[in-house]
Design a protein around this motif. Structure first.
Motif, mmCIF file in Angstrom:
data_model
loop_
_atom_site.group_PDB
_atom_site.id
_atom_site.type_symbol
_atom_site.label_atom_id
_atom_site.label_comp_id
_atom_site.label_asym_id
_atom_site.label_seq_id
_atom_site.Cartn_x
_atom_site.Cartn_y
_atom_site.Cartn_z
ATOM 1 N N LEU A 28 -3.792 10.840 7.270
ATOM 2 C CA LEU A 28 -3.679 9.892 6.161
ATOM 3 C C LEU A 28 -4.705 10.297 5.108
ATOM 4 N N SER A 29 -4.219 10.944 4.036
ATOM 5 C CA SER A 29 -5.159 11.516 3.064
ATOM 6 C C SER A 29 -5.729 10.469 2.114
ATOM 7 N N LYS A 30 -4.942 9.464 1.733
ATOM 8 C CA LYS A 30 -5.458 8.384 0.902
ATOM 9 C C LYS A 30 -4.451 7.241 0.866
ATOM 10 N N GLN A 31 -4.875 6.118 0.289
ATOM 11 C CA GLN A 31 -4.017 4.949 0.114
ATOM 12 C C GLN A 31 -4.246 4.361 -1.281
ATOM 13 N N ASP A 32 -3.163 3.952 -1.935
ATOM 14 C CA ASP A 32 -3.245 3.295 -3.239
ATOM 15 C C ASP A 32 -2.640 1.907 -3.141
ATOM 16 N N THR A 58 0.843 -1.195 0.000
ATOM 17 C CA THR A 58 0.000 0.000 0.000
ATOM 18 C C THR A 58 0.875 1.240 0.000
ATOM 19 N N LEU A 59 0.559 2.175 -0.879
ATOM 20 C CA LEU A 59 1.238 3.467 -0.905
ATOM 21 C C LEU A 59 0.389 4.434 -0.090
ATOM 22 N N ASN A 60 0.965 4.914 1.006
ATOM 23 C CA ASN A 60 0.241 5.749 1.965
ATOM 24 C C ASN A 60 0.598 7.222 1.768
#
Length: 809
Positions: free
Chosen positions: A319-323, A185-187
């Motif tokens: 934590l604004s988003k995860q990819d 996961t890219l945090n």
């Protein structure tokens, strides 16, 4: 019928008769010394090892035939991770001494099993020169080499980022890692600024568990989004330390947000930036792979910390988003655990500064295939760190130094007292000569196994004790090794011998490719495509495997395990045996002359002897270039398709004839001459079969015979073949092409018979031949042979513009 079980008796025969020993007292024969890979003592050979064992043994046997005094030792890489992991799996709760002793027990047992398998394959090494890396004598030599390098200022002790396996609790080299793709996961994490002008910056990272060790933020200088932030300080979430924003061209502005955090250490890039910008060090992970200097997250595993920190960032709205992301992860090739980079006190050999010089020494070696040297050049150019030679393990060569824990001054052991384990012996002095400290420590770490194997050419050539032999034998003649370990064994051997002797390690380096499964993938347990050599031997025979090794392709190419090629090899050996039995049965009834009869040689006799003379030249050249594929294919194609399929069939009518005609004697002589000499030339590759077949005709070993020599053909009216002089009225004929033409006629007649559903020996009233004028004399001279071979009453021969034939039954 050829019995593969006979192979075993010849292994015993060679050993009992001490057939292949090196004679150190011989000053007449040229020396040929072989550096073979010392395999990890895992207990079973794999097909890759069977390949190089067969290959280099064939070279050794050929060189003995050619009059060389061959030193062919075998070594054993007994230490390091493979054996330790076996012991760890089987035994828990052992003391350090008990663990070491158990490793010795396992390694010894495994070594003996593998040695037995090597000997079964026909390996003709001289075990009086065997070396074992866990032995006291080998430890002494390795320790001496390290002390000599330290005296030259080539070894140092430093706290440095190293690749670390938390499972094995040891530093490892980059060459001991594999790259695998994993999902992660890219945090996207918000770092705030302690400034009214700028509010925050979003960092994209896969390693949120290392926030506590964040020491900088990096952006690309060409990224206009962040120009105003360069030089400012941001606050690391949760942990609160302030970190400066730097610009560096190595940052990929298209990855994530284009802003990266630098931690000590998340990856190799972090380590590079740490040194480049002289950043502070926050040790983040301990030897067990757990967080340190991490506040409330202290002691958590990496996986536990990652989950907990993500939860807290989410709670804090940072934590604004995860990819989802698939990326490459380095794992230890021995245990498959993910590798971390930690700062650790380790021993290093200066390497990077010698990369240019090393390439120059590598150029002095003949590389086969020639293009493989580029792999070493690429690695030499890629080096960014010096070689970490220490391992935090137990089963290895002790590092022969004490050191000052305050200033890292190094104190070497006395050379006369080697081998030594400084961790259990007090230093010979009380205080550090450099800083006066009394904190002198004996080193508990052991050597990287590549330290052990990187001076094998020196050791087998007599270093450091046998100076007279070393003077004659070093650099050694040849090494065989896999292409896959160029950046380790070839690289470190060239480096160490260069630094210790100012010389190259060997004259020739043979690089073999990988052995692949039937599915075309590298043989591996996880793929289920491996082949146990013992099973292959039962199915095919030892020499079938050895011949497969030779005919499977050029040495540097990858080879797919092939049942069809192994069956072909097995069939060829049977063909040689059956042809020899055919000749033996003839000889028992009518002994061939030891010398060629002065008359009676037909065109096809001279043709096959000429062809054999050419094959001698061709195969000898390939053997001398270490090209088993070329040598084997030349010999196999000649023996099977020219000697057996043509010549033997061509002369059957002569050798089956009644009486003892000169023509019959010439055919018997030629049959025996080609078979027996071909056997000698095949013996390096299929030694057991060659020995077994030779025993049908002689009480002496095939390896006591002389290797055939190519003879230049004599001009004028005397025709010399392999030292024998033939006088003929048709000497101006090109016998090679003449033989091909006559055999073409024979083939065409047999095809015609087959089409008419006739037996190949069916009688023919007449054969009408129309041949171009160029071939007319050849056909005329061969008329008697053609009638006998084709069972024809009459040959009608006429000149024509085109070649044609017809049969009158």
């Amino acid at each position: 019928m050829y019995d593969p079980e006979s192979e075993k008796k010849w292994n015993t025969y060679w050993k009992e008769n001490e057939m292949f020993l090196f004679d150190e007292t011989d000053r007449k024969k040229p020396i040929f010394i072989i550096d073979t890979p010392p395999p990890n003592t895992t207990g079973e050979l794999h097909m890759g090892q069977v390949y190089w064992i067969s290959y280099i043994d064939s070279i050794a046997r050929y060189k003995r035939f050619k009059g060389y005094n061959v030193l062919y030792p075998q070594g054993w890489d007994t230490q390091g991770f493979p054996v330790e992991l076996q012991v760890e799996k089987d035994h828990k709760g052992l003391s350090k001494e008990e663990f070491y002793n158990k490793c010795v027990e396992y390694a010894t047992k495994n070594l003996n099993k593998m040695k037995e398998q090597m000997l079964e394959m026909g390996a003709s090494f001289d075990d009086r020169y065997e070396y074992v890396t866990m032995s006291d004598d080998y430890h002494r030599k390795i320790q001496l080499s390290l002390i000599e390098m330290q005296e030259k200022g080539l070894i140092y002790l430093a706290d440095h980022p190293v690749e670390w396996c938390p499972h094995c609790k040891s530093s490892i080299s980059r060459e001991e890692s594999d790259d695998v793709e994993k999902n992660t996961t890219l945090n996207y994490i918000e770092f705030k600024f302690d400034s009214k002008e700028e509010k925050s910056i979003i960092i994209a990272t896969t390693r949120p568990e290392l926030l506590h060790a964040c020491v900088a933020i990096m952006v690309n200088p060409s990224d206009e989004r962040y120009n105003k932030l360069i030089g400012k300080e941001a606050i690391v979430p949760i942990f609160g330390q302030k970190v400066k924003v730097f610009s560096d061209e190595s940052i990929d502005k298209d990855f994530g947000t284009g802003a990266e955090m630098v931690c000590t250490f998340g990856d190799k890039h972090d380590a590079e930036l740490y040194y480049k910008y002289n950043l502070r060090l926050i040790k983040s992970i301990d030897d067990d792979g757990r967080l340190i200097n991490a506040g409330k997250y202290e002691g958590l595993s990496i996986k536990e910390a990652r989950s907990a920190i993500i939860d807290e960032l989410r709670t804090l709205n940072l934590l604004s988003k995860q990819d989802n992301l698939k990326h490459s992860v380095k794992i230890h090739d021995r245990c498959s655990s993910e590798i971390e980079i930690i700062s650790s006190l380790q021993w290093f050999v200066k390497t990077k500064e010698f990369s240019g010089k090393l390439k120059e020494y590598a150029k002095q070696i003949k590389w086969t295939p020639a293009n493989t040297i580029q792999k070493l050049f690429d690695w030499a150019d890629y080096i960014e760190w010096d070689w970490n030679i220490s391992r935090n393990r137990v089963f290895g060569t002790p590092i022969p130094f004490w050191y000052c824990s305050d200033c890292h001054y190094i104190l070497a052991a006395d050379k006369e007292k080697l081998p030594i384990n400084t961790s259990s012996i007090k230093p010979p002095i009380d205080a550090c000569p450099k800083c006066g400290s009394h904190n002198l420590v004996g080193e508990e770490k052991v050597c990287d196994v590549w330290v052990d194997s990187s001076i094998t050419p020196m050791i087998i050539a007599g270093w450091p004790d046998n100076k007279e032999l070393f003077k004659r034998a070093f650099p050694v003649s040849v090494r065989i090794q896999g292409v896959d370990i160029i950046r380790t064994w070839a690289f470190y051997t060239t480096l160490r011998t260069m630094l210790l002797t100012d010389n190259k390690p060997f004259e020739n380096l043979l690089l073999n490719g990988m052995i692949l499964g039937k599915d075309g993938r590298e043989m591996h347990k996880s793929f289920g495509n491996g082949v146990n050599p013992r099973d292959a031997i039962k199915q095919y025979s030892i020499d079938s495997i050895r011949l497969w090794v030779a005919i499977s392709g050029d040495i540097g190419s990858d080879k797919k395990y092939s049942d069809s090629l192994l069956n072909y090899s097995k069939s060829f050996i049977l063909k040689v045996y059956n042809s020899a039995m055919f000749i033996k049965n003839l000889i028992d009834k009518s002994m061939p002359p030891e010398e060629p009869p002065p008359k009676g040689f037909e065109l096809l006799d001279i043709w096959i002897i000429n062809r054999f003379n050419e094959v001698v030249k061709e195969a000898d050249k390939y053997y001398s270039e270490f090209n088993l594929y070329g040598a084997a294919m030349a010999l196999v194609n000649f023996y099977w398709y020219e000697f057996c399929d043509y010549y033997i069939e061509d002369v059957k009518y002569r050798v089956y004839s009644d009486g003892e005609s000169i023509s019959k004697k010439a055919a018997l002589y030629t049959l025996n001459y080609i078979m027996s000499n071909s056997l000698v030339m095949l013996a390096p590759i299929i030694p057991h079969a060659a020995e077994e077949i030779n025993s049908l005709f002689s009480d002496s070993s095939v390896f006591n015979k002389k290797f055939p020599e190519y003879k230049e053909l004599a001009p004028e009216e005397t025709y010399t073949i392999n030292g024998y002089i033939f006088k003929s009225s048709i000497v101006n004929i090109d016998y090679i092409n003449a033989g091909k033409f006559v055999n073409q006629i024979i083939t065409d007649v047999r095809k015609e018979k087959a089409q008419r559903k006739l037996a190949l020996n069916a009688p023919v009233k007449s054969i009408k031949l129309e041949v171009p004028e160029t071939y007319y004399e050849i056909a005329k001279v061969s008329e008697k042979d053609l009638k006998g071979i084709l069972n024809a009453d009459k040959i009608t021969l006429t000149k024509s513009n085109e070649y044609s034939l017809s049969l009158d039954l």
